[in-house]
Scaffold this active site. Structure first.
Site, PDB file in Angstrom:
ATOM      1  N   TYR A 117       0.826  -1.204   0.000  1.00 51.15           N
ATOM      2  CA  TYR A 117       0.000   0.000   0.000  1.00 51.15           C
ATOM      3  C   TYR A 117       0.862   1.256   0.000  1.00 51.15           C
ATOM      4  O   TYR A 117       0.571   2.229  -0.702  1.00 51.15           O
ATOM      5  CB  TYR A 117      -0.936   0.008   1.210  1.00 51.15           C
ATOM      6  CG  TYR A 117      -1.815   1.238   1.270  1.00 51.15           C
ATOM      7  CD1 TYR A 117      -2.728   1.516   0.253  1.00 51.15           C
ATOM      8  CD2 TYR A 117      -1.727   2.135   2.334  1.00 51.15           C
ATOM      9  CE1 TYR A 117      -3.538   2.646   0.300  1.00 51.15           C
ATOM     10  CE2 TYR A 117      -2.535   3.261   2.385  1.00 51.15           C
ATOM     11  CZ  TYR A 117      -3.433   3.514   1.372  1.00 51.15           C
ATOM     12  OH  TYR A 117      -4.226   4.632   1.405  1.00 51.15           O
ATOM     13  N   ARG A 124       1.168   6.888  -6.605  1.00 56.96           N
ATOM     14  CA  ARG A 124      -0.003   7.745  -6.796  1.00 56.96           C
ATOM     15  C   ARG A 124       0.352   9.214  -6.575  1.00 56.96           C
ATOM     16  O   ARG A 124       0.003  10.081  -7.389  1.00 56.96           O
ATOM     17  CB  ARG A 124      -1.131   7.316  -5.852  1.00 56.96           C
ATOM     18  CG  ARG A 124      -2.320   8.264  -5.856  1.00 56.96           C
ATOM     19  CD  ARG A 124      -3.502   7.726  -5.079  1.00 56.96           C
ATOM     20  NE  ARG A 124      -3.205   7.424  -3.687  1.00 56.96           N
ATOM     21  CZ  ARG A 124      -4.121   7.027  -2.794  1.00 56.96           C
ATOM     22  NH1 ARG A 124      -5.380   6.878  -3.172  1.00 56.96           N
ATOM     23  NH2 ARG A 124      -3.790   6.767  -1.547  1.00 56.96           N
ATOM     24  N   TYR A 178      -0.191  13.257   6.334  1.00 55.36           N
ATOM     25  CA  TYR A 178       0.295  12.283   7.309  1.00 55.36           C
ATOM     26  C   TYR A 178       1.823  12.358   7.425  1.00 55.36           C
ATOM     27  O   TYR A 178       2.518  12.611   6.436  1.00 55.36           O
ATOM     28  CB  TYR A 178      -0.075  10.865   6.870  1.00 55.36           C
ATOM     29  CG  TYR A 178      -1.508  10.454   7.125  1.00 55.36           C
ATOM     30  CD1 TYR A 178      -2.390  11.230   7.859  1.00 55.36           C
ATOM     31  CD2 TYR A 178      -1.982   9.247   6.615  1.00 55.36           C
ATOM     32  CE1 TYR A 178      -3.688  10.830   8.086  1.00 55.36           C
ATOM     33  CE2 TYR A 178      -3.283   8.825   6.833  1.00 55.36           C
ATOM     34  CZ  TYR A 178      -4.134   9.631   7.570  1.00 55.36           C
ATOM     35  OH  TYR A 178      -5.422   9.230   7.786  1.00 55.36           O
ATOM     36  N   ARG A 191     -11.488  13.605   2.462  1.00 58.20           N
ATOM     37  CA  ARG A 191     -12.390  12.747   3.239  1.00 58.20           C
ATOM     38  C   ARG A 191     -13.774  12.626   2.608  1.00 58.20           C
ATOM     39  O   ARG A 191     -14.470  11.637   2.828  1.00 58.20           O
ATOM     40  CB  ARG A 191     -12.527  13.293   4.664  1.00 58.20           C
ATOM     41  CG  ARG A 191     -11.217  13.391   5.423  1.00 58.20           C
ATOM     42  CD  ARG A 191     -10.602  12.037   5.709  1.00 58.20           C
ATOM     43  NE  ARG A 191      -9.334  12.185   6.429  1.00 58.20           N
ATOM     44  CZ  ARG A 191      -8.537  11.171   6.755  1.00 58.20           C
ATOM     45  NH1 ARG A 191      -8.874   9.943   6.410  1.00 58.20           N
ATOM     46  NH2 ARG A 191      -7.406  11.387   7.395  1.00 58.20           N
ATOM     47  N   GLU A 296     -13.631  -0.773   7.388  1.00 59.62           N
ATOM     48  CA  GLU A 296     -13.684   0.520   6.714  1.00 59.62           C
ATOM     49  C   GLU A 296     -15.077   0.682   6.128  1.00 59.62           C
ATOM     50  O   GLU A 296     -15.702  -0.309   5.714  1.00 59.62           O
ATOM     51  CB  GLU A 296     -12.613   0.595   5.624  1.00 59.62           C
ATOM     52  CG  GLU A 296     -12.481   1.940   4.952  1.00 59.62           C
ATOM     53  CD  GLU A 296     -11.213   2.052   4.121  1.00 59.62           C
ATOM     54  OE1 GLU A 296     -11.313   2.503   2.961  1.00 59.62           O
ATOM     55  OE2 GLU A 296     -10.127   1.685   4.633  1.00 59.62           O
TER      56      GLU A 296
END
Length: 312
Positions: A117, A124, A178, A191, A296
């Protein structure tokens, strides 16, 4: 405009029926278990560029691609995102609204020891960088979870007008900020994203994270409670900043993901208690983006706006 098939296999996206069909391997039993169908009331045209299949209706563009299974995705992801961003720009649908990323072996290390990930997130972010995107202002809502097969499957929605509004949760650090504890590059998403014209709100994949830290480790009930509280707080933020109203009664559909199959019934029951009897709920058993997270939740909601027209 397109069909997403959630089943046991993930062949390459195709246009055999005249519209994009993309498959995601989220179910172990053979066959297709759920179809997500994207429709339009306008005339739709479809096409292919490189590995991307897409359709458009003059307002929205739907597209999909798949990266073959590999032990490293950074370079391929960067290239795919550059192609995706070039496509939406060239076709004049330059504003990303929603993205879904399903990543096989998401928590396993790649051949250099970096979690897959995090490897994907690096590619990305670099793809966005290469396209010159103003990341903090234009990142769309997104989901990034595991899959049972298929490498990396990406599908997305973009639009033409630029009216989409992106939101962050005041309880959480924006994902693109982050700290490096979570990898060389942060996850790249907002979000939630709102399309005011259609009054449609897209909720990103939401988990048991406060600030930037995972909480209620090892406790399914605690993670579910924190996740739902995160959603409540985010919806309040959207309501206050948009001038509309959206809450847990506003869901059109919900997709949930659980790491362990036996937890699916618990999550389904909790979501049913929250959203009522009529909202479609689908639960898939896949790995989550952080190895300590157990579930999730994502979804689509309808906003309500006051009528400012007054008396006729």
């Amino acid at each position: 405009m397109g069909v997403v098939e959630f089943g046991s296999r993930a062949p390459a996206p195709h246009l055999d029926a005249g519209y994009p069909t993309v498959a995601v391997a989220t179910c172990d039993p053979p066959g297709i278990h759920v179809r997500e169908i994207w429709t339009s009331t306008s005339e739709v045209s479809a096409g292919r560029r490189d590995d991307i299949v897409y359709s458009s209706d003059g307002t929205h563009l739907f597209g999909a691609l798949r990266l073959p299974r590999s032990d490293r995705y950074r370079d391929a992801t960067r290239s795919a995102y550059r192609q995706l961003l070039a496509l939406i720009s060239d076709l004049d649908y330059p504003h990303l609204v929603r993205m879904w990323n399903y990543i096989a072996d998401i928590n396993r290390p790649n051949h250099r020891g970096l979690e897959i990930y995090r490897d994907f997130c690096q590619g990305r972010a670099e793809g966005f960088d290469d396209a010159g995107t103003a990341i903090s202002a234009r990142l769309p809502a997104a989901t990034g979870v595991g899959a049972h097969d298929g490498g990396v499957v990406v599908y997305f929605l973009a639009e033409r007008t630029g009216a989409a509004l992106h939101f962050e949760n005041p309880r959480q650090v924006p994902a693109h900020q982050y700290p490096r504890t979570y990898g060389p590059r942060s996850p790249s998403f907002a979000r939630a994203t709102l399309l005011p014209a259609s009054k449609r709100l897209f909720l990103s994949g939401t988990a048991s994270i406060i600030g930037h830290r995972s909480v209620s480790l090892g406790h399914l009930e605690g993670q579910c409670y924190t996740t739902l509280e995160n959603i409540r707080i985010l919806l309040k933020e959207v309501s206050e900043k948009s001038g509309g109203t959206v809450d847990l009664d506003s869901f059109r559909l919900i997709k949930g993901y659980v790491r362990h199959g036996p937890d699916a019934s618990y999550l389904h029951q909790r979501l049913r208690e929250v959203v009522g009897p009529r909202v479609p709920i689908e639960i898939f058993t896949v790995d989550i983006c952080r190895s300590e997270l157990l579930l999730e939740i994502e979804g689509v909601l309808d906003m309500r706006f006051p009528d400012h027209h007054g008396d006729a």
